[in-house]
Motif scaffolding. Structure first.
Motif, PDB file in Angstrom:
ATOM      1  N   VAL A  66     -23.094  48.841 -10.873  1.00 32.33           N
ATOM      2  CA  VAL A  66     -21.978  48.792 -11.823  1.00 32.33           C
ATOM      3  C   VAL A  66     -20.679  48.776 -11.029  1.00 32.33           C
ATOM      4  O   VAL A  66     -20.586  49.418  -9.974  1.00 32.33           O
ATOM      5  CB  VAL A  66     -21.984  50.007 -12.784  1.00 32.33           C
ATOM      6  CG1 VAL A  66     -23.219  49.996 -13.654  1.00 32.33           C
ATOM      7  CG2 VAL A  66     -21.882  51.337 -12.048  1.00 32.33           C
ATOM      8  N   THR A  67     -19.696  48.005 -11.516  1.00 34.73           N
ATOM      9  CA  THR A  67     -18.414  47.942 -10.808  1.00 34.73           C
ATOM     10  C   THR A  67     -17.281  47.889 -11.820  1.00 34.73           C
ATOM     11  O   THR A  67     -17.462  47.363 -12.915  1.00 34.73           O
ATOM     12  CB  THR A  67     -18.288  46.658  -9.950  1.00 34.73           C
ATOM     13  OG1 THR A  67     -18.851  45.570 -10.666  1.00 34.73           O
ATOM     14  CG2 THR A  67     -18.909  46.784  -8.601  1.00 34.73           C
ATOM     15  N   GLU A  68     -16.135  48.413 -11.383  1.00 35.67           N
ATOM     16  CA  GLU A  68     -14.928  48.233 -12.205  1.00 35.67           C
ATOM     17  C   GLU A  68     -14.279  46.931 -11.783  1.00 35.67           C
ATOM     18  O   GLU A  68     -14.167  46.650 -10.582  1.00 35.67           O
ATOM     19  CB  GLU A  68     -13.979  49.403 -11.984  1.00 35.67           C
ATOM     20  CG  GLU A  68     -13.884  50.276 -13.223  1.00 35.67           C
ATOM     21  CD  GLU A  68     -12.726  51.227 -13.187  1.00 35.67           C
ATOM     22  OE1 GLU A  68     -11.726  50.964 -13.887  1.00 35.67           O
ATOM     23  OE2 GLU A  68     -12.840  52.230 -12.469  1.00 35.67           O
ATOM     24  N   THR A  69     -13.860  46.139 -12.742  1.00 37.43           N
ATOM     25  CA  THR A  69     -13.159  44.895 -12.443  1.00 37.43           C
ATOM     26  C   THR A  69     -11.671  45.124 -12.740  1.00 37.43           C
ATOM     27  O   THR A  69     -11.280  46.230 -13.095  1.00 37.43           O
ATOM     28  CB  THR A  69     -13.712  43.766 -13.322  1.00 37.43           C
ATOM     29  OG1 THR A  69     -13.574  44.178 -14.690  1.00 37.43           O
ATOM     30  CG2 THR A  69     -15.175  43.492 -13.039  1.00 37.43           C
ATOM     31  N   ASP A  70     -10.844  44.077 -12.622  1.00 40.77           N
ATOM     32  CA  ASP A  70      -9.410  44.265 -12.853  1.00 40.77           C
ATOM     33  C   ASP A  70      -9.121  44.805 -14.251  1.00 40.77           C
ATOM     34  O   ASP A  70      -8.257  45.642 -14.436  1.00 40.77           O
ATOM     35  CB  ASP A  70      -8.679  42.917 -12.681  1.00 40.77           C
ATOM     36  CG  ASP A  70      -8.627  42.569 -11.207  1.00 40.77           C
ATOM     37  OD1 ASP A  70      -8.872  43.488 -10.393  1.00 40.77           O
ATOM     38  OD2 ASP A  70      -8.383  41.395 -10.883  1.00 40.77           O
ATOM     39  N   ASP A  71      -9.864  44.307 -15.234  1.00 42.87           N
ATOM     40  CA  ASP A  71      -9.543  44.742 -16.595  1.00 42.87           C
ATOM     41  C   ASP A  71     -10.758  45.241 -17.365  1.00 42.87           C
ATOM     42  O   ASP A  71     -10.785  45.211 -18.590  1.00 42.87           O
ATOM     43  CB  ASP A  71      -8.903  43.570 -17.366  1.00 42.87           C
ATOM     44  CG  ASP A  71      -9.833  42.376 -17.410  1.00 42.87           C
ATOM     45  OD1 ASP A  71     -10.853  42.407 -16.687  1.00 42.87           O
ATOM     46  OD2 ASP A  71      -9.561  41.439 -18.173  1.00 42.87           O
ATOM     47  N   GLY A  72     -11.794  45.683 -16.661  1.00 42.63           N
ATOM     48  CA  GLY A  72     -12.963  46.172 -17.385  1.00 42.63           C
ATOM     49  C   GLY A  72     -14.054  46.636 -16.438  1.00 42.63           C
ATOM     50  O   GLY A  72     -13.774  47.174 -15.362  1.00 42.63           O
ATOM     51  N   VAL A  73     -15.298  46.474 -16.878  1.00 38.70           N
ATOM     52  CA  VAL A  73     -16.446  46.890 -16.067  1.00 38.70           C
ATOM     53  C   VAL A  73     -17.496  45.791 -16.089  1.00 38.70           C
ATOM     54  O   VAL A  73     -17.559  44.984 -17.025  1.00 38.70           O
ATOM     55  CB  VAL A  73     -17.114  48.179 -16.625  1.00 38.70           C
ATOM     56  CG1 VAL A  73     -16.286  49.400 -16.353  1.00 38.70           C
ATOM     57  CG2 VAL A  73     -17.424  48.046 -18.098  1.00 38.70           C
ATOM     58  N   ARG A  74     -18.346  45.802 -15.067  1.00 39.31           N
ATOM     59  CA  ARG A  74     -19.454  44.839 -15.016  1.00 39.31           C
ATOM     60  C   ARG A  74     -20.732  45.580 -14.621  1.00 39.31           C
ATOM     61  O   ARG A  74     -20.719  46.397 -13.695  1.00 39.31           O
ATOM     62  CB  ARG A  74     -19.146  43.741 -13.997  1.00 39.31           C
ATOM     63  CG  ARG A  74     -20.320  42.828 -13.729  1.00 39.31           C
ATOM     64  CD  ARG A  74     -19.895  41.583 -12.979  1.00 39.31           C
ATOM     65  NE  ARG A  74     -19.091  40.705 -13.827  1.00 39.31           N
ATOM     66  CZ  ARG A  74     -18.714  39.472 -13.477  1.00 39.31           C
ATOM     67  NH1 ARG A  74     -19.048  38.989 -12.292  1.00 39.31           N
ATOM     68  NH2 ARG A  74     -17.993  38.727 -14.289  1.00 39.31           N
ATOM     69  N   ALA A  75     -21.822  45.306 -15.357  1.00 38.31           N
ATOM     70  CA  ALA A  75     -23.142  45.832 -14.983  1.00 38.31           C
ATOM     71  C   ALA A  75     -23.974  44.669 -14.496  1.00 38.31           C
ATOM     72  O   ALA A  75     -23.980  43.597 -15.124  1.00 38.31           O
ATOM     73  CB  ALA A  75     -23.817  46.471 -16.190  1.00 38.31           C
ATOM     74  N   GLN A  76     -24.658  44.885 -13.364  1.00 32.53           N
ATOM     75  CA  GLN A  76     -25.516  43.824 -12.827  1.00 32.53           C
ATOM     76  C   GLN A  76     -26.971  44.255 -12.907  1.00 32.53           C
ATOM     77  O   GLN A  76     -27.273  45.447 -12.731  1.00 32.53           O
ATOM     78  CB  GLN A  76     -25.141  43.546 -11.378  1.00 32.53           C
ATOM     79  CG  GLN A  76     -23.902  42.679 -11.365  1.00 32.53           C
ATOM     80  CD  GLN A  76     -23.342  42.479  -9.988  1.00 32.53           C
ATOM     81  OE1 GLN A  76     -23.089  43.474  -9.300  1.00 32.53           O
ATOM     82  NE2 GLN A  76     -23.146  41.243  -9.607  1.00 32.53           N
ATOM     83  N   PHE A  77     -27.831  43.261 -13.184  1.00 30.23           N
ATOM     84  CA  PHE A  77     -29.234  43.564 -13.436  1.00 30.23           C
ATOM     85  C   PHE A  77     -30.112  42.945 -12.360  1.00 30.23           C
ATOM     86  O   PHE A  77     -29.710  42.005 -11.656  1.00 30.23           O
ATOM     87  CB  PHE A  77     -29.620  43.089 -14.846  1.00 30.23           C
ATOM     88  CG  PHE A  77     -28.781  43.769 -15.894  1.00 30.23           C
ATOM     89  CD1 PHE A  77     -29.066  45.066 -16.293  1.00 30.23           C
ATOM     90  CD2 PHE A  77     -27.658  43.137 -16.429  1.00 30.23           C
ATOM     91  CE1 PHE A  77     -28.260  45.720 -17.211  1.00 30.23           C
ATOM     92  CE2 PHE A  77     -26.851  43.788 -17.349  1.00 30.23           C
ATOM     93  CZ  PHE A  77     -27.145  45.078 -17.741  1.00 30.23           C
ATOM     94  N   GLU A  78     -31.322  43.485 -12.305  1.00 27.73           N
ATOM     95  CA  GLU A  78     -32.292  43.087 -11.274  1.00 27.73           C
ATOM     96  C   GLU A  78     -32.551  41.582 -11.272  1.00 27.73           C
ATOM     97  O   GLU A  78     -32.775  40.989 -10.217  1.00 27.73           O
ATOM     98  CB  GLU A  78     -33.609  43.830 -11.551  1.00 27.73           C
ATOM     99  CG  GLU A  78     -34.430  44.132 -10.353  1.00 27.73           C
ATOM    100  CD  GLU A  78     -35.573  45.069 -10.742  1.00 27.73           C
ATOM    101  OE1 GLU A  78     -35.877  45.947  -9.946  1.00 27.73           O
ATOM    102  OE2 GLU A  78     -36.145  44.919 -11.842  1.00 27.73           O
ATOM    103  N   ASP A  79     -32.512  40.967 -12.465  1.00 32.04           N
ATOM    104  CA  ASP A  79     -32.818  39.530 -12.552  1.00 32.04           C
ATOM    105  C   ASP A  79     -31.619  38.656 -12.196  1.00 32.04           C
ATOM    106  O   ASP A  79     -31.652  37.439 -12.361  1.00 32.04           O
ATOM    107  CB  ASP A  79     -33.319  39.186 -13.970  1.00 32.04           C
ATOM    108  CG  ASP A  79     -32.263  39.463 -15.040  1.00 32.04           C
ATOM    109  OD1 ASP A  79     -31.112  39.825 -14.676  1.00 32.04           O
ATOM    110  OD2 ASP A  79     -32.565  39.305 -16.237  1.00 32.04           O
ATOM    111  N   GLY A  80     -30.539  39.269 -11.722  1.00 33.32           N
ATOM    112  CA  GLY A  80     -29.373  38.502 -11.293  1.00 33.32           C
ATOM    113  C   GLY A  80     -28.330  38.308 -12.384  1.00 33.32           C
ATOM    114  O   GLY A  80     -27.212  37.864 -12.107  1.00 33.32           O
TER     115      GLY A  80
END
Ligand SMILES: Cc1cc2nc3c(=O)[nH]c(=O)nc-3n(C[C@H](O)[C@H](O)[C@H](O)COP(=O)(O)OP(=O)(O)OC[C@H]3O[C@@H](n4cnc5c(N)ncnc54)[C@H](O)[C@@H]3O)c2cc1C
Length: 398
Positions: free
Chosen positions: A131-145
């Motif tokens: 999981v990462t914070e982006t400039d204006d929100g958040v992003r979750a990344q999953f095993e399948d890319g």
């Protein structure tokens, strides 16, 4: 515009939080690693501080036929069954706190929660790896890319939380030197015992044994805890044998052996917890339930506290704009930390109290417990707590 909330983990905590957040006007999606939603085949006690919230979410009627409403909690002595303490539940608790104390099969509870989610909220087979914070929100990344973006993210991914690790580093949970056998016995095999509809806890040297009815009374659930210095296996669960469990309880009351004798299979859990976390949130990402405050099960509050977390989180986020998300998460953390930390500590304390060897300390404990009958006043702070009410100073469990 609605806040877009990503929840990682679709256990009791994540699912209950999704219901609370949807009710608060958020646009919620849960990402669960498992292929199908499921819970371990065991029971769970849900106290009024949590059932009050589930009723507000409109689940009261769906839960009622699946629940068992225990009349009391009874503590008994391991060998002769002497009653050490009886605390009223049932109608007494409902009158005092306006919500029931329930026993469930975990699968039943999770089904009611997830069936109540709006269509499309729960996405299964999605293992979050980062999981990462982006400039204006958040992003979750999953095993399948694949990945998903949102305004905030909630890690409800349990004691081995990936979200927690990403936020605060890799710190292993503590093995408590306590191991539990768990299982279910068909109730009709135990009719001859005339078991009351109570939560019964047998306390003895180095262990305790809890049993209660679940699934509308069709099964008797048991949790048999004993002390064990090491847990050498990779996995934190293992298929234990019923014979091993019976050997562990040699010399304990015949009722315990009757229950173990009625069980077809049992499984064994190493019990872990963690010390209270200093911080739960970083920017737009936060944690709830076992991901941030895993506790030993000796207060029967882990899931109840996860349900409370979701309610407080939703109340803090209601009506909040995107720019105020981080401040709302800070408020949530400030409100929840003292209470959950105090319950984590109390559960640790019970690991000692419940397992005292016979002797002066055990006699002192029994005298203190015997003094409390009826509706226990010490439960008021636990059961009477309203997690949606934010206008109170942060407080502990009692
Ligand atoms: C023996 C025992 C008895 C207990 N009895 C009680 C009781 O009577 N009352 C009570 O209130 N509590 C009780 N508890 C505690 C309770 O079970 C837990 O506190 C509760 O289940 C925690 O819920 P959770 O949703 O936070 O975590 P979990 O139930 O662990 O759910 C986490 C979810 O996240 C998913 N997940 C994990 N990693 C990822 C990932 N990377 N990506 C996507 N999904 C992921 C998992 O598959 C899981 O579905 C007991 C616990 C034990 C061990």
């Amino acid at each position: 515009m609605s806040l877009k909330v990503i929840i990682v983990g679709g256990g009791i905590g994540g699912t209950a939080a999704a219901l609370a957040l949807t009710r608060a006007g958020c646009d919620v999606r849960i990402f669960e690693q498992a292929q199908i939603k499921s819970e371990v085949g065991a029971g769970i006690q849900i106290s009024p501080n949590a059932t009050r919230l589930l009723q507000r979410y409109g689940l009261g009627e769906a839960l009622k036929p699946l629940a068992v409403r225990p009349q009391a909690i009874e503590a008994r002595r391991w060998d002769n069954g002497a009653i050490l303490m009886r605390e009223e539940l049932g109608a007494a608790v409902e009158t005092a706190y306006g919500a029931p104390y329930y026993h469930f099969h975990r699968g039943d509870l999770l089904s009611v929660l997830s069936d109540a989610l709006p269509r499309g909220v729960l996405q299964t087979a999605q293992c979050c790896v980062s999981v990462t914070e982006t400039d204006d929100g958040v992003r979750a990344q999953f095993e399948d890319g694949s990945f998903v973006d949102g305004d905030l993210l909630v890690g409800a991914d349990g004691i081995h939380s990936t979200v927690r690790r990403v936020l605060f580093g890799d710190e292993r949970p503590r093995f408590s030197a306590n191991v539990a056998y768990r299982g279910l016995a068909p109730a009709e095999r135990l009719n001859h015992l005339g078991l009351p509809h109570n939560a019964t806890i047998w306390m003895g040297p180095g262990g305790h044994f809890v049993h209660y009815f679940v699934s509308g009374g069709r099964y008797v659930n048991f949790v048999a805890v004993h002390e064990q210095a090491n847990w050498e296996r990779e996995s934190w669960t293992d298929r234990g044998t019923v014979d091993d469990a019976r050997r562990r309880y040699a010399g304990w009351h015949p009722q315990i052996h009757a229950i173990l004798g009625a069980v077809d299979e049992t499984f064994k859990w190493a019990l872990f917890d963690r010390a209270p976390l200093e911080k739960w949130s970083a920017g737009r990402i936060t944690l709830l339930g076992d991901a941030c405050h895993p506790m030993l099960p000796y207060m029967a509050q882990g899931a109840a506290q996860a349900i409370e977390d979701g309610a407080t989180l939703a109340a803090c986020l209601a009506g909040v704009s995107r720019s105020d998300v981080a401040a709302a998460l800070q408020r949530y953390e400030i409100l929840r930390k003292p209470r959950t930390a105090s319950i984590q500590g109390a559960a640790r304390g019970n690991a000692i109290t419940f397992h005292l060897p016979d002797g002066p300390e055990q006699r002192e404990r029994d005298t203190a417990m015997g003094a409390s009958t009826g509706l226990s006043p010490s439960r008021a702070a636990l059961f009477g707590f309203d997690a949606e009410a934010l206008d109170r100073p942060p407080s502990g469990a009692s």
